[in-house]
Design a protein around this motif. Structure first.
Motif, PDB file in Angstrom:
ATOM      1  N   SER A  99       0.848  -1.192   0.000  1.00 40.47           N
ATOM      2  CA  SER A  99       0.000   0.000   0.000  1.00 40.47           C
ATOM      3  C   SER A  99       0.883   1.241   0.000  1.00 40.47           C
ATOM      4  O   SER A  99       2.071   1.175   0.319  1.00 40.47           O
ATOM      5  CB  SER A  99      -0.904   0.018   1.230  1.00 40.47           C
ATOM      6  OG  SER A  99      -0.153   0.267   2.400  1.00 40.47           O
ATOM      7  N   GLN A 100       0.249   2.366  -0.341  1.00 37.99           N
ATOM      8  CA  GLN A 100       0.963   3.640  -0.309  1.00 37.99           C
ATOM      9  C   GLN A 100       1.385   3.957   1.124  1.00 37.99           C
ATOM     10  O   GLN A 100       2.472   4.482   1.365  1.00 37.99           O
ATOM     11  CB  GLN A 100       0.063   4.746  -0.853  1.00 37.99           C
ATOM     12  CG  GLN A 100       0.724   6.102  -0.904  1.00 37.99           C
ATOM     13  CD  GLN A 100      -0.170   7.155  -1.532  1.00 37.99           C
ATOM     14  OE1 GLN A 100      -1.178   6.837  -2.155  1.00 37.99           O
ATOM     15  NE2 GLN A 100       0.199   8.407  -1.363  1.00 37.99           N
ATOM     16  N   LYS A 101       0.553   3.581   2.076  1.00 41.28           N
ATOM     17  CA  LYS A 101       0.849   3.805   3.494  1.00 41.28           C
ATOM     18  C   LYS A 101       2.112   3.053   3.917  1.00 41.28           C
ATOM     19  O   LYS A 101       2.961   3.599   4.630  1.00 41.28           O
ATOM     20  CB  LYS A 101      -0.343   3.357   4.334  1.00 41.28           C
ATOM     21  CG  LYS A 101      -0.218   3.617   5.805  1.00 41.28           C
ATOM     22  CD  LYS A 101      -1.485   3.166   6.522  1.00 41.28           C
ATOM     23  CE  LYS A 101      -1.346   3.304   8.015  1.00 41.28           C
ATOM     24  NZ  LYS A 101      -2.554   2.854   8.711  1.00 41.28           N
ATOM     25  N   ASP A 102       2.262   1.801   3.450  1.00 36.43           N
ATOM     26  CA  ASP A 102       3.459   1.012   3.772  1.00 36.43           C
ATOM     27  C   ASP A 102       4.714   1.669   3.198  1.00 36.43           C
ATOM     28  O   ASP A 102       5.745   1.734   3.866  1.00 36.43           O
ATOM     29  CB  ASP A 102       3.342  -0.418   3.233  1.00 36.43           C
ATOM     30  CG  ASP A 102       2.293  -1.235   3.960  1.00 36.43           C
ATOM     31  OD1 ASP A 102       1.923  -0.897   5.100  1.00 36.43           O
ATOM     32  OD2 ASP A 102       1.841  -2.233   3.366  1.00 36.43           O
ATOM     33  N   PHE A 103       4.601   2.135   1.947  1.00 37.98           N
ATOM     34  CA  PHE A 103       5.738   2.816   1.311  1.00 37.98           C
ATOM     35  C   PHE A 103       6.097   4.077   2.096  1.00 37.98           C
ATOM     36  O   PHE A 103       7.257   4.310   2.423  1.00 37.98           O
ATOM     37  CB  PHE A 103       5.410   3.148  -0.141  1.00 37.98           C
ATOM     38  CG  PHE A 103       6.443   4.013  -0.820  1.00 37.98           C
ATOM     39  CD1 PHE A 103       7.790   3.674  -0.795  1.00 37.98           C
ATOM     40  CD2 PHE A 103       6.074   5.165  -1.489  1.00 37.98           C
ATOM     41  CE1 PHE A 103       8.753   4.468  -1.421  1.00 37.98           C
ATOM     42  CE2 PHE A 103       7.018   5.960  -2.119  1.00 37.98           C
ATOM     43  CZ  PHE A 103       8.357   5.614  -2.085  1.00 37.98           C
ATOM     44  N   TYR A 104       5.087   4.869   2.397  1.00 40.48           N
ATOM     45  CA  TYR A 104       5.321   6.115   3.120  1.00 40.48           C
ATOM     46  C   TYR A 104       6.014   5.842   4.451  1.00 40.48           C
ATOM     47  O   TYR A 104       6.994   6.486   4.795  1.00 40.48           O
ATOM     48  CB  TYR A 104       3.993   6.848   3.353  1.00 40.48           C
ATOM     49  CG  TYR A 104       4.166   8.163   4.065  1.00 40.48           C
ATOM     50  CD1 TYR A 104       4.390   9.336   3.354  1.00 40.48           C
ATOM     51  CD2 TYR A 104       4.148   8.242   5.457  1.00 40.48           C
ATOM     52  CE1 TYR A 104       4.585  10.548   4.002  1.00 40.48           C
ATOM     53  CE2 TYR A 104       4.350   9.441   6.114  1.00 40.48           C
ATOM     54  CZ  TYR A 104       4.559  10.579   5.380  1.00 40.48           C
ATOM     55  OH  TYR A 104       4.761  11.771   6.021  1.00 40.48           O
ATOM     56  N   ARG A 105       5.505   4.866   5.203  1.00 41.39           N
ATOM     57  CA  ARG A 105       6.049   4.554   6.529  1.00 41.39           C
ATOM     58  C   ARG A 105       7.501   4.097   6.434  1.00 41.39           C
ATOM     59  O   ARG A 105       8.357   4.570   7.186  1.00 41.39           O
ATOM     60  CB  ARG A 105       5.209   3.467   7.204  1.00 41.39           C
ATOM     61  CG  ARG A 105       5.657   3.190   8.626  1.00 41.39           C
ATOM     62  CD  ARG A 105       4.879   2.069   9.313  1.00 41.39           C
ATOM     63  NE  ARG A 105       3.445   2.181   9.189  1.00 41.39           N
ATOM     64  CZ  ARG A 105       2.669   1.316   8.480  1.00 41.39           C
ATOM     65  NH1 ARG A 105       3.199   0.294   7.868  1.00 41.39           N
ATOM     66  NH2 ARG A 105       1.367   1.485   8.399  1.00 41.39           N
ATOM     67  N   GLU A 106       7.787   3.176   5.504  1.00 41.15           N
ATOM     68  CA  GLU A 106       9.161   2.676   5.409  1.00 41.15           C
ATOM     69  C   GLU A 106      10.118   3.765   4.941  1.00 41.15           C
ATOM     70  O   GLU A 106      11.232   3.886   5.454  1.00 41.15           O
ATOM     71  CB  GLU A 106       9.235   1.462   4.479  1.00 41.15           C
ATOM     72  CG  GLU A 106      10.580   0.794   4.566  1.00 41.15           C
ATOM     73  CD  GLU A 106      10.607  -0.616   4.023  1.00 41.15           C
ATOM     74  OE1 GLU A 106      11.648  -0.982   3.449  1.00 41.15           O
ATOM     75  OE2 GLU A 106       9.614  -1.349   4.172  1.00 41.15           O
TER      76      GLU A 106
END
Length: 134
Positions: A99-106
């Motif tokens: 997800s975009q959220k996973d990318f953003y967080r990492e």
């Protein structure tokens, strides 16, 4: 030793990490990581090595685990792609994030700045270099 009996190896050559197939063919690990969506299980399938052997090869060559290298490689590629104009969502998908959220967080955890803010910083830096900023 015949080419068919050469071992699987990971080597560093000219600043690049290469996987050496038993045939002698060399494949850039960055390309393999991208094709395999940064998944260890897919890399093991593509190279026909066990996860344990992959860990051994990385440990002998780099002194880090494949998981650590994949995270580093993924973040370097992300940083470079963010210099372009693709959407954050598309970049995350391209790099195999769920997800975009996973990318953003990492990305934020790794660089201490979110991908959008990083892109804005880069744009500002370019404008400053060109003398276009206030």
């Amino acid at each position: 030793m015949p080419a068919s009996h050469l071992p699987h190896k990971i080597i560093q050559k000219d600043g690049q990490l290469l996987y050496t197939r038993p045939s002698g063919e060399m494949v850039p690990m960055s390309k393999l990581a991208l094709i395999c969506r940064f998944r260890i299980d897919k890399i093991c399938e593509a190279t026909d090595v066990s996860p344990r052997h992959l860990r051994r090869m990385f440990d002998q060559t780099l002194g880090i685990s494949p998981k650590q290298w994949l995270k580093l490689e993924r973040m370097v590629i992300a940083r470079n792609i963010l210099k372009g104009d693709g959407s954050i969502k598309d970049i995350g998908e391209y790099l195999g994030f769920m997800s975009q959220k996973d990318f953003y967080r990492e990305f934020r955890d790794f660089y201490k700045i979110g991908p959008s803010s990083y892109r804005d910083q880069q744009a500002e830096r370019v404008m400053t270099q060109l003398g276009w900023s206030n």
